[in-house]
Motif scaffolding. Sequence first.
Motif, PDB file in Angstrom:
ATOM      1  N   UNK A  89       7.908   7.510  -7.110  1.00  0.00           N
ATOM      2  CA  UNK A  89       8.338   6.129  -7.367  1.00  0.00           C
ATOM      3  C   UNK A  89       9.857   6.273  -7.733  1.00  0.00           C
ATOM      4  N   UNK A  90      10.688   6.180  -6.947  1.00  0.00           N
ATOM      5  CA  UNK A  90      12.287   6.388  -7.341  1.00  0.00           C
ATOM      6  C   UNK A  90      12.859   5.194  -7.961  1.00  0.00           C
ATOM      7  N   UNK A  91      12.380   3.857  -7.686  1.00  0.00           N
ATOM      8  CA  UNK A  91      13.029   2.707  -8.081  1.00  0.00           C
ATOM      9  C   UNK A  91      12.386   2.382  -9.337  1.00  0.00           C
ATOM     10  N   UNK A  92      11.998   2.997 -10.289  1.00  0.00           N
ATOM     11  CA  UNK A  92      11.488   2.549 -11.524  1.00  0.00           C
ATOM     12  C   UNK A  92      12.908   2.015 -12.445  1.00  0.00           C
ATOM     13  N   UNK A 125       0.847  -1.191   0.024  1.00  0.00           N
ATOM     14  CA  UNK A 125      -0.014   0.021   0.069  1.00  0.00           C
ATOM     15  C   UNK A 125       0.862   1.267  -0.019  1.00  0.00           C
ATOM     16  N   UNK A 126       1.905   1.173   0.630  1.00  0.00           N
ATOM     17  CA  UNK A 126       2.710   2.418   0.682  1.00  0.00           C
ATOM     18  C   UNK A 126       3.398   2.549  -0.693  1.00  0.00           C
ATOM     19  N   UNK A 127       3.755   1.554  -1.325  1.00  0.00           N
ATOM     20  CA  UNK A 127       4.230   1.704  -2.765  1.00  0.00           C
ATOM     21  C   UNK A 127       3.401   2.261  -3.584  1.00  0.00           C
ATOM     22  N   UNK A 128       1.781   1.698  -3.695  1.00  0.00           N
ATOM     23  CA  UNK A 128       1.000   2.015  -4.543  1.00  0.00           C
ATOM     24  C   UNK A 128       0.520   3.744  -4.099  1.00  0.00           C
ATOM     25  N   UNK A 129       0.821   4.093  -2.882  1.00  0.00           N
ATOM     26  CA  UNK A 129       0.551   5.485  -2.694  1.00  0.00           C
ATOM     27  C   UNK A 129       1.735   6.298  -3.404  1.00  0.00           C
ATOM     28  N   UNK A 130       2.885   5.753  -3.130  1.00  0.00           N
ATOM     29  CA  UNK A 130       4.134   6.623  -3.637  1.00  0.00           C
ATOM     30  C   UNK A 130       3.784   6.739  -5.185  1.00  0.00           C
ATOM     31  N   UNK A 131       3.441   5.604  -5.753  1.00  0.00           N
ATOM     32  CA  UNK A 131       3.380   5.445  -7.244  1.00  0.00           C
ATOM     33  C   UNK A 131       2.223   6.258  -7.703  1.00  0.00           C
TER      34      UNK A 131
END
Length: 70
Positions: A52-55, A41-47
């Motif tokens: 998203x820095x780790x693209x 959920x944290x990753x989805x919020x960042x995206x």
Amino acid sequence: MTTSQTEGLLGMIAVIGILGLLILPAVIGIAHDRMIDRQISRSQRKEAKGENETRRPSRTRRRHGVAHPV
């Protein structure tokens, strides 16, 4: 304490111990699943925010049979 009371107490402690050993993996699994759910959920919020820095860079597709320069 009488002998029968001691035996009953030891039996009860043994049963509680076995129950704890059976329940412990389930509790650990639930905690692990919740941790993963929070990460997702944290990753989805960042995206959604565009943070998203780790693209990963897009990969170029290779065509078979084409000579590649050395």
